[in-house]
Design a protein around this motif. Sequence first.
Motif, short mmCIF file in Angstrom:
data_model
loop_
_atom_site.label_atom_id
_atom_site.label_comp_id
_atom_site.label_asym_id
_atom_site.label_seq_id
_atom_site.Cartn_x
_atom_site.Cartn_y
_atom_site.Cartn_z
N THR A 91 -16.75 -47.32 62.45
CA THR A 91 -17.40 -48.25 63.37
C THR A 91 -18.28 -49.27 62.66
O THR A 91 -18.42 -50.40 63.14
N ALA A 92 -18.87 -48.88 61.55
CA ALA A 92 -19.70 -49.81 60.79
C ALA A 92 -18.89 -50.52 59.69
O ALA A 92 -19.46 -51.28 58.92
N ALA A 93 -17.60 -50.26 59.66
CA ALA A 93 -16.68 -50.92 58.70
C ALA A 93 -17.25 -50.87 57.28
O ALA A 93 -17.38 -51.90 56.61
N TYR A 94 -17.57 -49.68 56.84
CA TYR A 94 -18.18 -49.52 55.52
C TYR A 94 -17.40 -50.24 54.42
O TYR A 94 -18.00 -50.86 53.54
N ASN A 95 -16.10 -50.14 54.46
CA ASN A 95 -15.30 -50.68 53.34
C ASN A 95 -15.20 -52.21 53.35
O ASN A 95 -14.67 -52.79 52.42
N ARG A 96 -15.71 -52.84 54.39
CA ARG A 96 -15.71 -54.31 54.44
C ARG A 96 -17.10 -54.89 54.19
O ARG A 96 -17.27 -56.10 54.23
N GLN A 97 -18.06 -54.05 53.93
CA GLN A 97 -19.43 -54.54 53.72
C GLN A 97 -19.60 -55.12 52.32
O GLN A 97 -18.87 -54.79 51.38
N ASP A 98 -20.59 -56.00 52.20
CA ASP A 98 -20.90 -56.64 50.92
C ASP A 98 -21.62 -55.64 50.01
O ASP A 98 -22.71 -55.15 50.37
N PRO A 99 -21.03 -55.32 48.87
CA PRO A 99 -21.63 -54.31 47.99
C PRO A 99 -23.06 -54.63 47.56
O PRO A 99 -23.90 -53.73 47.50
N GLU A 100 -23.35 -55.89 47.28
CA GLU A 100 -24.71 -56.25 46.86
C GLU A 100 -25.72 -56.00 47.99
O GLU A 100 -26.82 -55.51 47.74
N ALA A 101 -25.33 -56.33 49.21
CA ALA A 101 -26.21 -56.09 50.36
C ALA A 101 -26.39 -54.59 50.59
O ALA A 101 -27.49 -54.13 50.92
N VAL A 102 -25.32 -53.83 50.42
CA VAL A 102 -25.39 -52.38 50.60
C VAL A 102 -26.34 -51.78 49.57
O VAL A 102 -27.21 -50.96 49.91
N LEU A 103 -26.19 -52.18 48.31
CA LEU A 103 -27.06 -51.64 47.27
C LEU A 103 -28.52 -52.04 47.48
O LEU A 103 -29.43 -51.23 47.26
N ALA A 104 -28.75 -53.26 47.93
CA ALA A 104 -30.13 -53.69 48.22
C ALA A 104 -30.72 -52.86 49.35
O ALA A 104 -31.88 -52.41 49.28
N ALA A 105 -29.94 -52.63 50.40
CA ALA A 105 -30.41 -51.84 51.53
C ALA A 105 -30.61 -50.38 51.14
O ALA A 105 -31.57 -49.74 51.58
N LEU A 106 -29.74 -49.86 50.27
CA LEU A 106 -29.91 -48.50 49.78
C LEU A 106 -31.22 -48.40 49.01
O LEU A 106 -32.00 -47.46 49.20
N GLY A 107 -31.49 -49.39 48.17
CA GLY A 107 -32.74 -49.39 47.41
C GLY A 107 -33.96 -49.43 48.31
O GLY A 107 -34.94 -48.70 48.08
N SER A 108 -33.91 -50.26 49.33
CA SER A 108 -35.04 -50.35 50.28
C SER A 108 -35.22 -49.04 51.03
O SER A 108 -36.35 -48.56 51.18
N ALA A 109 -34.13 -48.47 51.50
CA ALA A 109 -34.20 -47.22 52.26
C ALA A 109 -34.72 -46.09 51.38
O ALA A 109 -35.51 -45.25 51.83
N ALA A 110 -34.27 -46.04 50.12
CA ALA A 110 -34.75 -45.01 49.20
C ALA A 110 -36.24 -45.17 48.93
O ALA A 110 -36.98 -44.18 48.87
N ALA A 111 -36.69 -46.41 48.78
CA ALA A 111 -38.12 -46.65 48.54
C ALA A 111 -38.96 -46.23 49.74
O ALA A 111 -40.01 -45.60 49.58
N VAL A 112 -38.50 -46.59 50.94
CA VAL A 112 -39.24 -46.22 52.15
C VAL A 112 -39.33 -44.70 52.29
O VAL A 112 -40.40 -44.14 52.53
N LEU A 113 -38.19 -44.02 52.12
CA LEU A 113 -38.20 -42.56 52.27
C LEU A 113 -39.00 -41.90 51.15
O LEU A 113 -39.76 -40.96 51.40
N GLY A 114 -38.84 -42.39 49.93
CA GLY A 114 -39.62 -41.83 48.83
C GLY A 114 -41.11 -41.97 49.04
O GLY A 114 -41.88 -41.03 48.80
N THR A 115 -41.54 -43.13 49.53
CA THR A 115 -42.96 -43.36 49.82
C THR A 115 -43.44 -42.42 50.92
O THR A 115 -44.54 -41.87 50.84
N ALA A 116 -42.61 -42.24 51.93
CA ALA A 116 -42.99 -41.34 53.03
C ALA A 116 -43.14 -39.90 52.53
O ALA A 116 -44.10 -39.21 52.90
N PHE A 117 -42.23 -39.45 51.69
CA PHE A 117 -42.35 -38.08 51.15
C PHE A 117 -43.55 -37.96 50.22
O PHE A 117 -44.22 -36.92 50.21
N ALA A 118 -43.85 -38.99 49.46
CA ALA A 118 -44.99 -38.94 48.54
C ALA A 118 -46.31 -38.79 49.30
O ALA A 118 -47.27 -38.24 48.77
N ALA A 119 -46.36 -39.26 50.53
CA ALA A 119 -47.58 -39.23 51.32
C ALA A 119 -47.78 -37.91 52.08
O ALA A 119 -48.85 -37.69 52.66
N LEU A 120 -46.78 -37.03 52.06
CA LEU A 120 -46.88 -35.79 52.84
C LEU A 120 -47.78 -34.76 52.17
O LEU A 120 -47.73 -34.58 50.95
#
Length: 168
Positions: A91-120
């Motif tokens: 449904t999200a057409a993963y294989n048609r997504q822009d790899p650079e945008a995916v990697l940037a979003a992965l980096g942002s999501a990892a940073a957000v989650l990492g920061t949240a865990f660091a604060a626990l």
Amino acid sequence: MDLCEECGFGYDAVAPRDVPGRLGEFAARFTEALAAVVDIRARPAPDVWSPLEYTCHVRDVLRVQAERLDLALHADAPEFAPMGRDELVVTAAYNRQDPEAVLAALGSAAAVLGTAFAALRPDQLERIGLYPWPEPVPRTLLWLGRHTVHEGEHHLMDIRRQLAQDRA
């Protein structure tokens, strides 16, 4: 699950203090892994995801786990909704997504989650949520963090497996 039979990941091997850093490493590690693959959109078999699809999945796992963590901090013993992993790849057409945008979003999501865990605090790591996969089971937020690290590690292994097939 506390040990993955397929990849050998042991949940207890990840100390609580190491979860944020392990999550934060995923942006660089997935970027490096995708750069090494000849065709990031190629599926090695019809029922095996491509490296880009695995990367999109990990990006979305990071996002969903951040939502689950937030929910568990604000509600007692919440029931986490399934993320629909197999449906999202289509449904999200993963294989048609822009790899650079995916990697940037992965980096942002990892940073957000990492920061949240660091604060626990330690008591917050013990908060419980009903995790939906593979069947509903009560899990701590520490387990959630370790499981998220496992997801990234396991799917990096999947990508490397395809890289090895490309080289063979």
